[in-house]
Design an enzyme around this catalytic site. Structure first.
Site, PDB file in Angstrom:
ATOM      1  N   GLY A 150       0.977  -1.357  -0.216  1.00 12.83           N
ATOM      2  CA  GLY A 150       0.013   0.092  -0.009  1.00 12.83           C
ATOM      3  C   GLY A 150       0.882   1.333  -0.200  1.00 12.83           C
ATOM      4  NE  ARG A 180     -10.842 -12.570  -9.850  1.00  6.40           N
ATOM      5  CZ  ARG A 180      -9.830 -12.816 -10.502  1.00  6.40           C
ATOM      6  NH1 ARG A 180      -8.931 -13.617 -10.684  1.00  6.40           N
ATOM      7  NH2 ARG A 180      -9.666 -11.365 -11.220  1.00  6.40           N
ATOM      8  CG  MET A 217      -0.856  -7.860  -6.264  1.00  4.41           C
ATOM      9  SD  MET A 217       0.218  -6.958  -7.445  1.00  4.41           S
ATOM     10  CE  MET A 217       1.126  -8.371  -8.125  1.00  4.41           C
ATOM     11  CG  LEU A 263     -10.413  -5.231 -11.573  1.00  2.00           C
ATOM     12  CD1 LEU A 263     -10.446  -3.882 -11.696  1.00  2.00           C
ATOM     13  CD2 LEU A 263     -11.170  -5.852 -10.495  1.00  2.00           C
ATOM     14  CG  HIS A 278       2.677  -2.068 -15.154  1.00  3.53           C
ATOM     15  ND1 HIS A 278       2.264  -3.385 -14.493  1.00  3.53           N
ATOM     16  CD2 HIS A 278       3.562  -2.319 -16.045  1.00  3.53           C
ATOM     17  CE1 HIS A 278       2.974  -4.323 -15.045  1.00  3.53           C
ATOM     18  NE2 HIS A 278       3.991  -3.634 -15.936  1.00  3.53           N
ATOM     19  CB  ALA A 308       9.602   6.973 -10.582  1.00  4.29           C
ATOM     20  CD  GLU A 309       5.358   1.987  -8.821  1.00  2.00           C
ATOM     21  OE1 GLU A 309       4.316   1.850  -8.256  1.00  2.00           O
ATOM     22  OE2 GLU A 309       6.065   1.159  -8.871  1.00  2.00           O
TER      23      GLU A 309
HETATM   24  C1  GRF Z   1       3.766  -1.128  -7.300  1.00  2.00           C
HETATM   25  O1  GRF Z   1       5.089  -1.416  -8.045  1.00  2.00           O
HETATM   26  C2  GRF Z   1       2.815  -0.920  -8.423  1.00  2.00           C
HETATM   27  O2  GRF Z   1       3.337  -0.181  -9.588  1.00  2.00           O
HETATM   28  C3  GRF Z   1       2.210  -2.545  -8.955  1.00  2.00           C
HETATM   29  O3  GRF Z   1       2.310  -3.158  -7.465  1.00  2.00           O
HETATM   30  C4  GRF Z   1       3.204  -2.450  -6.668  1.00  2.00           C
HETATM   31  C5  GRF Z   1       2.340  -2.016  -5.385  1.00  2.00           C
HETATM   32  O4  GRF Z   1       3.153  -1.666  -4.532  1.00  2.00           O
HETATM   33  N1  GRF Z   1       1.134  -2.314  -9.479  1.00  2.00           N
HETATM   34  P1  GRF Z   1       2.417  -0.794  -3.274  1.00  2.00           P
HETATM   35  O5  GRF Z   1       1.544  -2.015  -2.833  1.00  2.00           O
HETATM   36  O6  GRF Z   1       1.749   0.435  -3.804  1.00  2.00           O
HETATM   37  O7  GRF Z   1       3.517  -0.367  -2.297  1.00  2.00           O
END
Ligand code: GRF
Length: 219
Positions: free
Chosen positions: A26, A79, A104, A107, A123, A187-188
């Site tokens: 998270g 599902r 993970m 959908l 991603h 970066a995310e």
């Molecule tokens: C991140 O690297 C995101 O890009 C990918 O899963 C990871 C999740 O990390 N989809 P977090 O749970 O937000 O720390």
């Protein structure tokens, strides 16, 4: 506001009621929560759902006073029933925007078709390179010199929806999967709140599958 394939573009005056789905740590959820609380992201996170119980994502939400729900696939006959329950939950909360933050599960097409609000995902690669699981490992094994992260609209494919923003991250010769993942994660945490902000402020316009950024914000 940007929309998924079927829904009409709509712009609202108020703060968008937003749900987040997260499966684990998270940290992207936390970046979104922090951006909301420092006033730089004009959305209201009204609920956080997870397909896994006891995750840090759920703890972070509870610490922020946000209601949480667990949708564990094993609690459902299949599902699709789990996804229908997520849709019911989002309708109860009158959700107008769904953010996937390390969710993970892919959908299903029916979920995407029924969601009459935009669904965004982050991603850890420069899509369309390295979709799916273990994107950082895929990047290292391929030998690219630059990877990064992508915020995109979710469509019925795997990490294949229109791209809103990307940020490049160098791949160093000494990188391990963990060190590269960590550098991309930093970066995310910048990119996701920024992409959502551009979208909700109407500064990203969709033309076919291309998303034009009208004015990049400096926050
Ligand atoms: C991140 O690297 C995101 O890009 C990918 O899963 C990871 C999740 O990390 N989809 P977090 O749970 O937000 O720390």
């Amino acid at each position: 506001m940007l929309c998924n394939g079927q829904c009409r573009t709509r712009r609202r005056g108020g703060i968008l009621r937003t749900a987040v789905l997260a499966s684990g740590r998270g940290s992207n959820l936390q970046a979104l929560l922090d951006a909301c609380s420092n006033g730089s992201l004009p959305i209201e996170i009204v609920g956080v759902g997870s397909d896994q119980p006891g995750t840090s994502a759920l703890e972070r939400s509870q610490a922020a006073g946000i209601p949480t729900r667990v949708f564990q696939v094993s609690d459902y006959p299949h599902r699709q029933a789990q996804e229908e329950d997520i849709l019911i939950w989002m309708r109860e909360y009158r959700v107008e925007l769904l953010l996937l933050a390390g969710y993970m599960k892919v959908l299903g097409p029916q979920f995407i078709r029924q969601a009459n609000f935009p669904v965004l995902n982050i991603h850890p690669s420069l899509l369309p390179a390295f979709p799916g699981l273990h994107a950082q490992r895929q990047a290292l094994e391929y030998g690219v010199k630059v990877s990064g992260c992508t915020v995109h609209l979710v469509d019925e494919g795997l990490d294949s929806g229109p791209i809103i923003l990307q940020e490049a991250v160098p791949v160093l010769s000494e990188d391990t999967e963990e060190s590269l993942a960590q550098r991309i994660l930093e970066a995310e945490h910048r990119l996701y709140p920024e992409a959502v902000r551009l979208m909700v402020l109407g500064k990203a316009e969709r033309i076919g599958r291309r998303i034009q950024i009208l004015q990049r914000e400096v926050v």
